[in-house]
Design a protein around this motif. Sequence first.
Motif, PDB file in Angstrom:
ATOM      1  N   VAL A 408       0.931  -1.289   0.036  1.00  0.00           N
ATOM      2  CA  VAL A 408      -0.176   0.214  -0.149  1.00  0.00           C
ATOM      3  C   VAL A 408       0.996   1.272  -0.035  1.00  0.00           C
ATOM      4  O   VAL A 408       0.219   2.499  -0.726  1.00  0.00           O
ATOM      5  N   PHE A 409       1.736   1.149   0.725  1.00  0.00           N
ATOM      6  CA  PHE A 409       2.803   2.479   1.245  1.00  0.00           C
ATOM      7  C   PHE A 409       3.997   2.415  -0.307  1.00  0.00           C
ATOM      8  O   PHE A 409       3.853   3.692  -0.681  1.00  0.00           O
ATOM      9  N   GLU A 410       3.629   1.457  -1.228  1.00  0.00           N
ATOM     10  CA  GLU A 410       5.148   2.237  -2.481  1.00  0.00           C
ATOM     11  C   GLU A 410       4.157   2.028  -3.165  1.00  0.00           C
ATOM     12  O   GLU A 410       4.146   3.016  -3.995  1.00  0.00           O
ATOM     13  N   THR A 411       2.912   2.194  -3.481  1.00  0.00           N
ATOM     14  CA  THR A 411       1.717   2.096  -3.937  1.00  0.00           C
ATOM     15  C   THR A 411       1.810   3.899  -4.636  1.00  0.00           C
ATOM     16  O   THR A 411       1.895   4.607  -5.526  1.00  0.00           O
ATOM     17  N   ILE A 412       1.880   4.571  -2.938  1.00  0.00           N
ATOM     18  CA  ILE A 412       1.533   5.442  -3.289  1.00  0.00           C
ATOM     19  C   ILE A 412       3.012   6.894  -3.172  1.00  0.00           C
ATOM     20  O   ILE A 412       3.001   7.882  -3.828  1.00  0.00           O
ATOM     21  N   ASP A 413       3.671   6.091  -2.481  1.00  0.00           N
ATOM     22  CA  ASP A 413       4.864   6.568  -1.895  1.00  0.00           C
ATOM     23  C   ASP A 413       5.542   7.160  -3.775  1.00  0.00           C
ATOM     24  O   ASP A 413       6.313   7.708  -3.684  1.00  0.00           O
ATOM     25  N   GLU A 414       5.832   6.074  -4.423  1.00  0.00           N
ATOM     26  CA  GLU A 414       6.244   6.244  -5.511  1.00  0.00           C
ATOM     27  C   GLU A 414       6.132   7.010  -6.902  1.00  0.00           C
ATOM     28  O   GLU A 414       6.623   7.996  -7.387  1.00  0.00           O
ATOM     29  N   LEU A 415       4.707   7.441  -6.790  1.00  0.00           N
ATOM     30  CA  LEU A 415       3.444   8.400  -7.381  1.00  0.00           C
ATOM     31  C   LEU A 415       3.967   9.952  -6.864  1.00  0.00           C
ATOM     32  O   LEU A 415       3.170  11.052  -7.357  1.00  0.00           O
ATOM     33  N   ALA A 416       4.066  10.127  -5.110  1.00  0.00           N
ATOM     34  CA  ALA A 416       4.554  11.335  -4.796  1.00  0.00           C
ATOM     35  C   ALA A 416       5.551  11.691  -5.652  1.00  0.00           C
ATOM     36  O   ALA A 416       6.753  11.240  -4.858  1.00  0.00           O
ATOM     37  N   VAL A 417       5.094  12.966  -5.039  1.00  0.00           N
ATOM     38  CA  VAL A 417       6.459  14.343  -5.852  1.00  0.00           C
ATOM     39  C   VAL A 417       6.664  15.604  -4.352  1.00  0.00           C
ATOM     40  O   VAL A 417       5.639  16.110  -4.218  1.00  0.00           O
ATOM     41  N   GLY A 418       7.924  15.955  -4.832  1.00  0.00           N
ATOM     42  CA  GLY A 418       7.475  17.257  -3.216  1.00  0.00           C
ATOM     43  C   GLY A 418       6.843  16.997  -2.338  1.00  0.00           C
ATOM     44  O   GLY A 418       7.301  16.043  -1.669  1.00  0.00           O
ATOM     45  N   ASP A 419       6.301  18.438  -1.926  1.00  0.00           N
ATOM     46  CA  ASP A 419       5.949  18.249   0.001  1.00  0.00           C
ATOM     47  C   ASP A 419       5.314  16.569   0.269  1.00  0.00           C
ATOM     48  O   ASP A 419       4.663  16.791   1.066  1.00  0.00           O
ATOM     49  N   VAL A 420       4.222  16.430  -0.705  1.00  0.00           N
ATOM     50  CA  VAL A 420       3.780  15.552  -0.200  1.00  0.00           C
ATOM     51  C   VAL A 420       4.173  14.514  -0.241  1.00  0.00           C
ATOM     52  O   VAL A 420       3.709  13.456   0.609  1.00  0.00           O
ATOM     53  N   ARG A 421       5.048  14.018  -0.272  1.00  0.00           N
ATOM     54  CA  ARG A 421       6.149  12.718   0.321  1.00  0.00           C
ATOM     55  C   ARG A 421       6.315  12.786   1.760  1.00  0.00           C
ATOM     56  O   ARG A 421       5.841  11.560   2.385  1.00  0.00           O
ATOM     57  N   LYS A 422       6.358  13.832   2.144  1.00  0.00           N
ATOM     58  CA  LYS A 422       6.198  13.447   3.852  1.00  0.00           C
ATOM     59  C   LYS A 422       4.708  13.206   4.078  1.00  0.00           C
ATOM     60  O   LYS A 422       4.946  13.280   5.503  1.00  0.00           O
ATOM     61  N   GLN A 423       4.135  13.471   3.756  1.00  0.00           N
ATOM     62  CA  GLN A 423       2.541  13.149   3.684  1.00  0.00           C
ATOM     63  C   GLN A 423       2.231  12.016   3.550  1.00  0.00           C
ATOM     64  O   GLN A 423       1.127  11.408   3.838  1.00  0.00           O
ATOM     65  N   VAL A 424       2.547  10.785   2.959  1.00  0.00           N
ATOM     66  CA  VAL A 424       2.421   9.975   2.693  1.00  0.00           C
ATOM     67  C   VAL A 424       1.720   8.508   3.440  1.00  0.00           C
ATOM     68  O   VAL A 424       0.727   8.231   3.557  1.00  0.00           O
ATOM     69  N   ARG A 425       2.225   8.828   4.904  1.00  0.00           N
ATOM     70  CA  ARG A 425       2.110   8.154   5.739  1.00  0.00           C
ATOM     71  C   ARG A 425       0.535   9.166   6.444  1.00  0.00           C
ATOM     72  O   ARG A 425      -0.778   8.503   6.735  1.00  0.00           O
ATOM     73  N   ASN A 426       0.316   9.955   6.342  1.00  0.00           N
ATOM     74  CA  ASN A 426      -0.958  11.212   6.425  1.00  0.00           C
ATOM     75  C   ASN A 426      -1.984  10.794   6.024  1.00  0.00           C
ATOM     76  O   ASN A 426      -3.404  10.227   6.226  1.00  0.00           O
ATOM     77  N   LEU A 427      -1.722  10.829   4.215  1.00  0.00           N
ATOM     78  CA  LEU A 427      -2.654  10.965   3.138  1.00  0.00           C
ATOM     79  C   LEU A 427      -3.240   8.659   3.713  1.00  0.00           C
ATOM     80  O   LEU A 427      -4.380   9.255   3.351  1.00  0.00           O
ATOM     81  N   LEU A 428      -2.763   8.199   4.059  1.00  0.00           N
ATOM     82  CA  LEU A 428      -2.556   6.687   3.544  1.00  0.00           C
ATOM     83  C   LEU A 428      -4.488   6.084   4.956  1.00  0.00           C
ATOM     84  O   LEU A 428      -4.714   5.665   5.098  1.00  0.00           O
TER      85      LEU A 428
END
Length: 637
Positions: A408-428
Amino acid sequence: MVSVNGVTVSFGGFSLFDNVSFLINPKDRIGLAGKNGAGKSTMLKLLAGHQNPTKGEVSRPRECKIGYLPQDMVHQHGRTVLEETETAFEEILLLQKKLDDINHQLETRTDYESDGYMKLIEDLTDINTRLDIVGIGNKEEEMEKVLRGLGFERRDFNRQTSDFSGGWRMRIELAKLLLQKPDVLLLDEPTNHLDIEAIQWLEEFMEIFAGAVVLISHDKTFLDNVTTRTIEISNQKIYDYKTNYSHYLVLRKERKEQQENAAKNQQKIIDQTEALIDKYRAKANKASFAQSLIKKLDRMERVEVDEDDNAAMRFKFPPPAHSGKIVITAEHAGKKYGEKQIFSDANFIITKGEKIGFVGRNGEGKSTMMKMIAKKIQFDGTVQLGHSVLMGYFEQDQEEKLDLDKTVFETIDELAVGDVRKQVRNLLGAFLFGGDDIDKKVKVLSGGERGRLALCKLLLEPYNLLLLDEPTNHLDIRSKDILKKALIDYEGTVVMVSHDRDFMKGMCHRLFEFRDGHLKEHLCDITEFMEIRKVERLNELDLDKSGVKAQPVVEKKKPVTDENEQEQKQIRNQIKKSEQEIERLELEIKTLDDKLAVPASYEELTKDPNFFNGYNKLKKELETEMEKWESLSARLA
């Protein structure tokens, strides 16, 4: 009819149900409610006899026929649609064969007083009763009525079932069940693969269906239109409400408040009692009194407050990037696959901030147009995106296109760029993927979890155009409500395909209908559109029955004569009487609605088992009177 008596279902020390009991009565319309994992589908399996309880029993009369439509089933191949549907009548053929055998025995046997002869008479009565229920009329006419109601065209009848997608094969199974006319119909998410018109047809069919219905659905409007009783499964128990889903939500909230108040009052008593025990237990002359208080506390049955399932998505779309006023322009757009023309000459303009709905039967081109806008396929004509349009596209099978071997984490993390990458866990976390869930492989996720993960990807960029093709598939009612609110608040442009009327209601005020190879614009919401389509469908059926093609009607005004004037006067008087009757019925229904909204009067009213029959009769009378008024109004010159 079907009785659930003290049923307990346990898995590895965990109880799904604990000593639950209820009765399914003839003609009941029951919706099963409860959070995902509460045991709704398991309950249907128990009722169908596909699973046995750990304790207790599910009792069914010997002659009671159960029809069960699970979410997933194995489909048969090697037959045409019509041949497969015709297997629904195997019961009639078997009953008729048994009837012939019994009649032959009755003619040849002479042991009239024996138990065996009496048993033949009993079986003969049972078989004739069942044949009366299922009917032995025109099979071809019945099959055509049900298949066409579920969206099949006559040209589809002789096609192999293997030519159709899983969703269409599910419709064939549903058609077979409806034609078998079971005493109890069990439906697990029956609307998942139906378009809006087929759902509406199914609702109308349920009104005249003679048996009882127990169903699970995430379609709130379907539940409200079909069910009159809601059984909630919560914390291993059941709560039975004699009302539809929307009213059940109100009553459940009231029940929770009553439980909380009762628990608070009880806790006050407990605190006071414990204070007395502490005060007197050390005194010799009061020790026996303290002991009696302790026993009283031990015997006290504690008030339990139902735990709320507060797990829900929480998110809003990021502010969209600026775009031009014109977002999408289509000119003479069309698509054909081989010789088959899906639609042609589509022309429209979609402007910034609009919420547009694509509607129509399955296979008419809604998803095809989505793919054309997204430049996923070749097509005729032009479909052009406007200045600075940044598009996010949620495809109908989006969850199936996820990489199954990624987490699940890899699915979102590989598409996230910029500041969004720091928020992947919160987003999930906002999409209910917390703790160890983010390390799960996509292949082990449920359909609902994959749908949420696919939606999560839309928040990774500030899109100003969202194309959403069936975004609510596999989402529960609460998640759909949250997604709907987020879309209403979204400042960008939305184009969506959805068969969920409640989801579209209040959001899309401009609809594009795909029908018979053309695109038609409707400046109305989904509720008004469905009324329009209902009238059109009835007209189509009338024309189909008569075999006459629709001709343009040129109205000719009648010459004004004394006779004509007298007729018009009579019609006006009839209209006035009809309006008075409508007003009376509306007032009577409103009075009952007001009483039903008050818990105390609701309980008093519903003690009468015939109350809802009378209530629904009033609504039918109002509907009939409205039709009469419309007919009379149309006759005025």
